[in-house]
Scaffold this active site. Structure first.
Site, short mmCIF file in Angstrom:
data_model
loop_
_atom_site.label_atom_id
_atom_site.label_comp_id
_atom_site.label_asym_id
_atom_site.label_seq_id
_atom_site.Cartn_x
_atom_site.Cartn_y
_atom_site.Cartn_z
N ASN A 299 0.75 -1.19 -0.04
CA ASN A 299 0.06 -0.19 0.11
C ASN A 299 0.99 1.13 0.02
O ASN A 299 1.65 1.57 0.96
CB ASN A 299 -0.87 0.05 1.35
N ARG B 59 -2.85 -2.16 -3.28
CA ARG B 59 -4.04 -1.11 -3.22
C ARG B 59 -3.85 -0.10 -4.06
O ARG B 59 -2.77 0.69 -4.19
CB ARG B 59 -4.01 -0.58 -1.50
N GLU C 22 -8.28 -4.71 5.50
CA GLU C 22 -8.06 -4.41 4.20
C GLU C 22 -6.97 -5.38 3.54
O GLU C 22 -7.15 -5.79 2.44
CB GLU C 22 -7.96 -2.83 3.97
N ARG D 267 -9.88 16.90 7.02
CA ARG D 267 -10.69 17.39 5.94
C ARG D 267 -12.13 17.68 6.20
O ARG D 267 -12.52 17.28 7.45
CB ARG D 267 -11.03 15.96 5.13
N HIS E 97 -12.52 3.73 0.37
CA HIS E 97 -12.47 2.75 1.48
C HIS E 97 -13.27 1.63 1.11
O HIS E 97 -13.80 0.76 2.08
CB HIS E 97 -13.16 3.62 2.83
#
Ligand code: AMP
Length: 402
Positions: A10, A89, A384, A239, A178
């Site tokens: 990743n 990923r 994940e 964010r 996600h």
């Protein structure tokens, strides 16, 4: 040792997370993180067999050097032979990639072209793929896209209320992110209620530094809160999530902000950090709230939880039944305070928290956190990496007909 382990990579813009995973049971043989890449302080941390090791990454301190460093460690530990493939990923797969995909020249070109939608992420992901190809020239490389799970959203969920030509000509639509995490926790929740995933409806809340809420109907994503970019939706660590787009014109016209300053402000200086003025780290804000009764910390937690509760409630419009809510991600898995605040906003949907279970299910422990008379809410630790390993393994088995 068996030779069917998958090396999951990743790549971030200055980091590389890696795990060597048995795709059949998710067992992690080795894992670690290379960070501060592109600087002379680049280091690699490796966990193997209960031990941790740290090493400097040699010049030019980039993803390629980090992967070479990882390969040297794998050789030293005699683990190279047990790797059967590399799973990557990849953040943005656009509309073309809704399944794990064997990487070839066309796929690399597509990932590069999709960087227009996710400039930082896709560029780093591609760098990782190219570096891994150089380091493991004989092994298959598979891309698993973060947007893929959301490609089942209906048009009414992904079209923005702006001129349709912007979608047709430029791909401006909601994609969601996600996806791998939402898929994993939905699978786990389905097992908990002993129903096939294809018959389950959930709302999953992935709450970490990035946050998203997803409506899952018959096991498929039908709406999600992140949009064309990971800035839309609920409030996050740094964010903003949704704001009135008119604020941007006000900032430009009245307060002389440049587009770069607005980009920075909305992506890096907003969210929990912006409202609290303390930190983007939920733990620091909770400490300021509980121990020092800091009013900005209290406000940041209130806004954060209220917006997530509103997103969850709004997704009941996307579903015809609801088997339960799932909390995951660093905050969702660990913060009993956040979960309690969110569920207390949702009493009209018949959510009643079990305070003791809410305290117990933290720090990697998954379980039900609602009382007997309540609709179900679970904490489920995401994984994940296991999904990426499993999907890589399955794709290659299909291809070779094993
Ligand atoms: P992630 O991006 O999934 O790694 O999640 C990072 C977020 O999880 C940060 O905001 C952390 O503060 C938060 N987090 C991790 N552990 C805890 C905890 N024990 N309590 C509250 N928040 C936590």
């Amino acid at each position: 040792m068996k030779n069917n382990f998958i090396l999951v990579l990743n790549c971030g813009s200055s980091s590389l997370k890696f795990s060597l995973i048995n795709p059949e049971n998710g067992a992690t043989l080795l894992s670690g993180l290379a960070e501060r890449l592109a600087t002379e302080q680049a280091i690699i941390n490796i966990k193997y067999d209960g031990k941790k090791e740290q090493a400097e990454i040699p010049a030019p301190f980039d993803h390629q050097s980090a992967i070479l460093s990882l390969v040297a460690h794998l050789k030293k530990l005699d683990l190279v032979a047990c790797i059967s493939a590399i799973g990557h990923r990849v953040v943005h797969g656009g509309e073309a990639y809704c399944h794990p995909t064997l990487v070839d020249e066309d796929v690399k070109t597509a990932i590069k072209n999709l960087a227009r939608l996710a400039p930082l992420h896709n560029k780093a992901n591609l760098t990782g793929i190219i570096a891994a190809e150089a380091a493991f020239p004989t092994l298959p490389q598979v891309a698993v896209f973060d947007t893929a799970f959301h490609q089942t959203m209906p048009e009414k969920a992904y079209i923005y209320g702006i001129p349709y030509a912007l979608y047709k000509d430029h791909g401006i639509r909601r994609y969601g992110f996600h996806g791998t995490s939402h898929f994993f926790v939905a699978q786990q929740a389905a097992k908990r209620i002993d129903k096939p995933l294809e018959q389950c409806s959930f709302i999953s809340a992935h709450l970490g530094n990035g946050c998203s809420v997803t409506a899952i109907k018959d096991g498929k994503s039908v709406d999600t809160s992140l949009g064309m970019t990971p800035l839309e939706g609920v409030m996050m660590g740094t964010r903003s999530g949704d704001i009135d787009p008119g604020i941007i014109f006000h900032l430009v016209n009245q307060l002389n902000y440049s587009t770069q300053e607005i980009d920075n402000m909305l992506n890096k200086e907003s969210g929990l950090l912006g409202v609290s003025g303390i930190s983007n780290d939920c733990r620091a804000i909770e400490t300021a709230y509980i121990e020092y009764h800091n009013p900005q910390a209290a406000l940041a937690l209130d806004v954060f939880c209220y917006r997530i509760a509103k997103a969850i409630a709004s997704y009941t419009a996307s579903l015809t039944e609801l088997d339960g809510i799932i909390f995951t991600g660093g905050i969702g898995e660990n913060s009993n305070i956040i979960r309690e605040k969110i569920l207390s906003q949702l009493s009209l949907l018949n959510f009643k928290i079990d305070l003791e279970a809410n305290l117990t299910n933290r720090f990697g422990q998954s379980g039900l956190i609602t009382s007997d008379e309540s609709r179900a809410a679970w904490v489920i630790a995401t994984n994940e990496e296991w999904v990426i390993a499993e999907q890589t393994f399955q794709l290659l088995n299909q291809k070779t007909g094993i």
